[in-house]
Scaffold this active site. Sequence first.
Site, PDB file in Angstrom:
ATOM      1  CB  SER A 420      -9.684  19.839 -33.927  1.00 48.99           C
ATOM      2  OG  SER A 420     -11.094  19.285 -33.484  1.00 48.99           O
ATOM      3  CG  ASP A 704      -8.329  15.668 -26.963  1.00 45.79           C
ATOM      4  OD1 ASP A 704      -9.000  15.052 -27.361  1.00 45.79           O
ATOM      5  OD2 ASP A 704      -7.705  16.545 -27.772  1.00 45.79           O
ATOM      6  CG  HIS A 707      -9.778  15.776 -30.835  1.00 46.41           C
ATOM      7  ND1 HIS A 707      -9.511  16.656 -29.881  1.00 46.41           N
ATOM      8  CD2 HIS A 707     -10.313  16.484 -31.960  1.00 46.41           C
ATOM      9  CE1 HIS A 707      -9.825  17.710 -30.298  1.00 46.41           C
ATOM     10  NE2 HIS A 707     -10.289  17.503 -31.618  1.00 46.41           N
TER      11      HIS A 707
END
Length: 756
Positions: A420, A704, A707
């Site tokens: 991610s 967040d 990240h």
Amino acid sequence: MEGGLKAWGILLSIVLGVVSNWQHWARGSSPQVPCLFIFGDSVFDNGNNLALDTDVTVDYLPYGVDFPYGSTGRCSNGVNIADAIADLLGFENYIPPFGKGNCREFMGCVNYASGRSGILNTTGYLLGQRYSMDLQLYNHKIIASRIAKELGVADVATKYLGQCIYVVEIGYNDYLNNYYGEGYNSSKIYTPEQFAQLLKLYTEGARKVAVFGHIRMGCMPAYKNVFGAGKSSCVDKLSHAAQLFNSKLQKALPKLNANLPGAIFTYINSYKIGSENVTGLGFKNTSNSCCQVPNGEIPCAPLTYTCPYRDEHLYWDGAHYTEARARIFAKKAYQLQLPIDAYPYDISGLVKGQQYSMDLQLYNHKIIASRIAKELGGTDVANKAWRILVAILLAAVSNWQHRACGLPPQVPCLFIFGDSLSDNGNNMVLSTNVKASYLPYGVDFPYGTTGRCSNGLNLPDVIAELLGFENYIPPFGVGGCKDFMNGVNYASSAGGILDMTASLLGQRYTMDLQLYNHKIIASRIAKELGGADVASKYLGQCIYAVEMGYNDYLNNYNSEGYNSSKIYTPEQFAQLLVQTYETQLERLYGEGARKIAVFGLIRIGCMPSYIQMFGADNSSCVDKLNHEVQLFNSKLRKLIPKLNANLPGSKFTYINSYEIDSEDFETLGFKVINKGCCDVPSGQIPCEPLTYPCSNRDEHVYWDGAHYTEARARIFAKRAYQRQLAVDANPYDISELVRIPLDETDGCSTFGTKIV
């Protein structure tokens, strides 16, 4: 001294402006007009409703299945009519929506269209927030004022806005979600004839306005299903209402042209264009939608399969065209095939209808020259300034010409593997909830929400930028990855080194699957270049960025539902990961990779969500997680020289992510280092959907719960690209990796030589 500084300030601003124009010219032909403004409903909406509190959004697959950036709010499998018009007008990029990313590129913007909006403010109000035509005009007033401020003089702004094209299509919802909709009383008060209204943009500077009539809304699949088809195979009363509206609109436009000086309103006869013989155009299915639409509804059912032959379908969902149909429709609006298609001009004629003559350009220059003379204190000073400017300008344009027309990216391609931290949209096409498919993700990204776990760019985006790539590296999973010659991003949120990692979270591309996907792309490149040997030389010059392993700890070893921590000690698990990783990196080498940057893991124990879940230690982080990461990094760092020794011609390098992540954030301008910028529900990682993020995003390390923000990603990527300390990378940073000549005996040549 003060006057001299002021003079140089003005000169610099002029040079930057001209060089900016040269940059645009050097990349290709200019758009036919300086700007395009779009007003409408879901037919033109390209993402505005994603920022509103409404269920009328298409932020999920299969919408956008053929669009380069996936699901963006367009009611289509790919581009819509407004996109196709922008393409025909020569715009290089899609016109950005007003509601996302603060519309920074407003000089060439804006798309204001909003799904379920209407001419009347009451239209669609039962469905939640939307930008009615009045609100779209209000939003345009904001943009027009910004343009006036940018250009400095109201008269100049008026002339600028007068050159732009304005396309307007609205009114469908006034019938479908008002006059004929349940919960509204319009049909009891008005007759359809009284519904037609004129659209007025003239007072905000609009002069070239293409007003679209209504298509045959009675032939839309969803409404035939709801109302039942008449003798014409369509819903006759809806088509009749559209014709009444069109008739009044068509008569109103000549009055506007007669009464408003300089106005060129033109009517696009959508009803006639929509009535052409589509079977003769290759469409085999004209009455059913391509995607699966629940009975009595319009939108596609989320995450369902679509028809395989989308180019043969007229309708994508219950009311909107496929990309194939939208492109043909837009071409007839842009350049009429029959005299009845548009009146008095088609859009191409509208472009030519009122252009700046050379006299007017000289007049505009005279205004600017007088302002400079006034600013500098006299004509003599201004003339001297202009002579200096010419010299600077010639040098600047010469340098830019060399850069824009001569120098390619530093390497021919960039391939990205990861999770991610690097995913730029691959998970958008997978059956999983692990995807950043909604706002506020992408709030600062030019194309909005694309699957990146960031407010804007992520780490590989910045690396691509530093390597000189003009466009973002496309994801493997979205849009068929047609532009694979410049590289591909295979990264997948929740992906891991081990196949079992994150298996409880749904579909994801593990490292093994990413390598399999790369094998597909490598074979395509070999086919494109005409042989395996040529492809081997080409692939050997590329950069490969690999970051993987976070999820093996966070969604496996330290997660409920997996038994890895009961089987392995931290030391043993790190050894298992690195041994598996070694085999995978050798497979990557086997597919032609030679210049490979392998990223270690950052301090996962310092991610805000994991501090909340596990509790911070004296270090203000979760020491247990960071210790496990260090075990992995230590073994990975030792693997790199082994690979270089055993694999002929290989240039593996280790990027010391842990060290880069340990720098003093406060000295870099970050004020918040242990809390996400967006609202994150307790015990989770992703942002709460459709919530407002912090305004000081450049001061936050984390976007967040896990990240980086774009601001942090940029700084991190710069140290990976060009190390600041010797420990940042070993044996090379990425910029050094680029410059290393490859061993000719390995079948690879240095970048820039002609492959024969």
